[in-house]
Enzyme design. Structure first.
Site, PDB file in Angstrom:
ATOM      1  N   ASP A  55      42.268  38.276   2.546  1.00 22.60           N
ATOM      2  CA  ASP A  55      41.428  37.580   1.587  1.00 22.60           C
ATOM      3  C   ASP A  55      41.682  38.255   0.237  1.00 22.60           C
ATOM      4  O   ASP A  55      42.222  39.361   0.161  1.00 22.60           O
ATOM      5  CB  ASP A  55      39.945  37.611   1.996  1.00 22.60           C
ATOM      6  CG  ASP A  55      39.168  36.465   1.327  1.00 22.60           C
ATOM      7  OD1 ASP A  55      39.630  35.963   0.278  1.00 22.60           O
ATOM      8  OD2 ASP A  55      38.111  36.066   1.841  1.00 22.60           O
TER       9      ASP A  55
HETATM   10  C1  BGC Z   1      37.581  33.474  -0.440  1.00 25.91           C
HETATM   11  C2  BGC Z   1      38.655  32.755   0.349  1.00 25.91           C
HETATM   12  C3  BGC Z   1      39.570  32.044  -0.610  1.00 25.91           C
HETATM   13  C4  BGC Z   1      40.146  33.048  -1.589  1.00 25.91           C
HETATM   14  C5  BGC Z   1      41.101  32.467  -2.604  1.00 25.91           C
HETATM   15  C6  BGC Z   1      38.149  34.350  -1.534  1.00 25.91           C
HETATM   16  O1  BGC Z   1      37.147  34.831  -2.349  1.00 25.91           O
HETATM   17  O2  BGC Z   1      36.800  34.249   0.436  1.00 25.91           O
HETATM   18  O3  BGC Z   1      38.081  31.859   1.253  1.00 25.91           O
HETATM   19  O4  BGC Z   1      40.566  31.372   0.084  1.00 25.91           O
HETATM   20  O5  BGC Z   1      39.075  33.652  -2.300  1.00 25.91           O
HETATM   21  O6  BGC Z   1      40.420  31.705  -3.543  1.00 25.91           O
END
Ligand code: BGC
Length: 685
Positions: A232
């Site tokens: 993540d």
């Molecule tokens: C989220 C993810 C997301 C990523 C990219 C993160 O803060 O938890 O679900 O895909 O950001 O935007």
């Protein structure tokens, strides 16, 4: 063939080139290697529409004017259809649009289990039951990947709250891990998902980006996952841990010094020093190349070009919304008859609100979004007069904060309700509450909505309350309200679908994918006081959602699986073949309009060495039944469906003995039960 191509490329790569594939070089890409014909790998959120183009080194929009997309109903709505075809079509739209926008990985679906109704991202998830989540999400994965785009199943694992998600340490027992929190990940991986995203949190003291047990042992070991495990955004904490314990790509948020990432320069130096074996790096590169080959990235011509904003995609959004809407209660209010109703009062901020652009990373720049008011107006044309009054404002205030809904609006709403033949209230939540990175503080309706709904149903008994949102709210007025509908975040065609339901062009067939408790304190994590920010111990174990309500006999407001129709169904002739585990049940439509029934099959283990929940969902089928007709719903259980995870033995165990299948309309409405003996020698009678 694929493996041969991988080895051939790998042996031509320098150390620096290999490393460059393992970390971001912008917000949503990793670097390409031009001399080897390897393009940049492009990712995008996810999960209910391809996100607008983001600047390469900040979170600001890139300012494109042609990045509009189809906004699908969010995952909680898709889950409420209980229809695998809808899930496949959902994935297909997402994949085709991602491909059309030049993306190689779409960051979804999100398959975390809804453990508490306050989690800010529940609207992005499929619900509380591992079987149901896994079945639906696996179809989404298949739908996405047929477009030469990789799905990215997220967030592995135990990211069940947003409160302190960046540091909370989840302590979970082995049975709950295996029986509740992992099955949907396992199902999607076994369905062939090409990538998986690591969660922000820790599990049993180790970050998910470097969790030896979750990643090396289970994901890449037991499940033999051979795709990419990516982080993540900003979830990586060390070079050594991430490199050794199975992270393949580091993506990031906080920093634009991409060379300074844990899996960048520091990783290269560690390999050069011999502190980390090059074989560890080679394994990551093989996985990354495997995804590139599977998606066709390395082919001179890609097989699929994708499509975007085509009528077929908009129709899919509408069909899913129509099947997602759940009729919770209906004492003869709906459907309305367009020929006899003269005037409708439409009340509430959610009658005109648009939700696509909210929620955090799942925001969507929708080509359009039809609000409930627009959907109703389009449907009735000049046939019916529609009066709209807001009645309450969406201020973003929680229920216990001072409301600033103006008194005059409140009075106007009541006046309009009294003067109308029918009242449609559009209340509930918005992404001011259902939001990434924060949880809700309670599950009460914000502002003065409770007061207003109470007054409206008193003013006009022909009132239907539509609730928008990602999950349950307390309904202190439920006994007085004759009609309540859960409408979720229903996507760009949500307003059209709601109008179809209101006037009976669509017969409701949505079912709750989560339990609606009467009050927050009745839901397990809160009942046992285990919702916390530093270390969160899942002491309720297996008793999540209906498993808790059933086993502890806590009556919910609406049970898991609940949903009404404009017709009624009866169940008959439940049979089980104890050799093949084939099951059948007859569903008869006793009403006078066609309807869809979601037949739910729960398994009860009559006697077991380890404690088990009273019953667990192990099958569901959505069947269409014409008036007066009977359709047979068929199921086939597997050994695994009857097994529990033995935490001492470290494996799934099928204990021979007596089981029951319980077929019903919801976890709270079992219609038929059939006992059978399975496994081992038959019982002596
Ligand atoms: C989220 C993810 C997301 C990523 C990219 C993160 O803060 O938890 O679900 O895909 O950001 O935007």
């Amino acid at each position: 063939m694929i493996e041969h191509r991988i080895e051939n490329l790998l042996k031509q790569m320098s150390l620096a080139e290999k490393i460059s594939l393992c970390h971001a070089d912008s917000k949503f890409t990793t670097a390409g290697i031009e001399r080897l014909g390897i393009p940049r790998l492009a990712m995008s959120d996810g999960p209910h529409g391809v996100r607008q183009e983001i600047a390469p080194d900040s979170w600001a929009p890139a300012g494109w004017t042609d990045d509009y997309v189809t906004y699908l109903p969010t995952a909680c709505a898709l889950a409420a259809t209980w229809n695998r075809d809808m899930a496949r079509r959902f994935g297909d739209v997402l994949g085709a649009e991602a491909r059309h926008r030049g993306k190689d990985i779409i960051l979804g679906p999100g398959v975390n289990i809804v453990r508490t109704p306050v989690c800010g991202r529940n609207f992005e998830y499929f619900g509380e039951d591992p079987f149901h989540v896994g079945q639906m999400a696996a179809e989404v994965v298949r739908g996405i990947q047929r477009n030469d785009v990789a799905a990215c199943v997220k967030h592995y694992a135990l990211n069940n709250q947003e409160w302190n998600r960046g540091s909370v340490d989840v302590i979970v027992d082995e049975r709950a891990l295996r029986e509740i929190y992992l099955p949907a990940f396992e199902r999607t991986v076994r369905a062939g998902a090409w990538s998986v995203m690591a969660a922000y949190n820790k599990v049993r003291g180790q970050w998910c980006t470097e969790n030896e047990y979750l990643v090396r042992h289970i994901l890449k070991g037991e499940w033999a996952f051979d795709g990419v495990y990516l982080s993540d955004w900003g979830a990586v904490h060390s070079t050594d841990g991430a490199a050794r314990y199975g992270l393949d790509i580091e993506m990031g948020t906080h920093d634009t010094d991409f060379e300074g990432f844990h899996l960048a320069r520091a990783f290269r130096e560690a390999v050069e020093r011999g502190a980390i074996a090059e074989a560890v790096l080679d394994d990551k590169v093989r996985r990354i190349l495997r995804v590139m080959i599977r998606t066709g990235m390395l082919d001179p011509e890609r097989r699929r070009t994708g499509a975007r904003n085509v009528p077929r995609h908009q129709q899919t959004a509408r069909d899913i919304a129509a099947e997602a809407i759940v009729l919770l209660k209906n004492d003869g209010v709906l459907p309305l008859d367009m020929h006899s109703v003269r005037k409708i009062a439409v009340i509430g901020a959610n009658a005109t609100a648009r939700h696509a652009e909210g929620g955090g990373s799942s925001e969507v720049k929708a080509l359009y979004e039809i609000t409930p008011l627009e959907g109703l107006r389009r449907k009735v044309g000049r046939m019916v007069e529609i009066v709209h009054v807001e009645g309450w404002r969406d201020t973003g205030h929680e229920a216990d904060q001072p409301a600033d809904d103006p008194e005059s609006e409140f009075a106007d709403a009541l006046g309009a309700a009294r003067a109308a033949d029918a009242v449609l209230v559009f209340g509930g939540l918005s992404h001011k509450y259902d939001q990434e990175d924060v949880d809700r503080r309670d599950i009460r309706l914000p502002g003065r909505q409770n007061e207003l709904i109470g007054a409206l149903v008193a003013a006009n008994p022909r009132t239907a309350v539509f609730l928008i949102g990602g999950g349950p709210v307390e309904m202190p007025w439920i006994d007085r309200a004759p009609c309540v509908v859960q409408a979720w975040y229903a996507g760009m065609e949500g307003g059209s679908a709601m109008a179809d339901i209101v006037f009976g062009d669509v017969n409701p067939s949505g079912r709750l994918p989560v339990t609606f408790p009467r009050r927050l304190e009745d839901s397990p994590a809160h009942a046992i006081g285990q919702y916390s920010d530093v270390q969160c111990e899942y002491r309720e174990g297996l008793l999540v959602g209906y498993r808790y309500h059933d086993t502890k006999e806590v009556e919910p407001l609406f049970p898991f699986g609940h949903g009404l129709s404009y017709t009624t169904f009866t169940y008959g002739n439940l049979t089980v073949d104890p050799r093949t585990l084939e099951i059948g049940v007859d569903i008869t439509n006793d009403g006078d309009r066609e309807g869809q029934e979601v037949v739910q099959l729960y398994v009860h283990d009559a006697a077991s060495r380890l404690p088990r929940p009273v019953k667990e969902l192990k099958g569901f089928e959505k069947v269409t039944v014409a008036p007066g007709e009977t359709v047979r719903a068929r199921f086939r259980l597997t050994d695994r469906d009857l097994s529990y995870y033995d935490d001492q033995a470290g494996r799934w165990v099928l204990e021979p003995g007596e089981f029951e299948v319980r077929a019903g309309r919801s976890a709270g409405d079992i219609r038929l039960v059939q006992r059978f003996h399975y496994g081992g020698p038959p019982p002596v009678r």
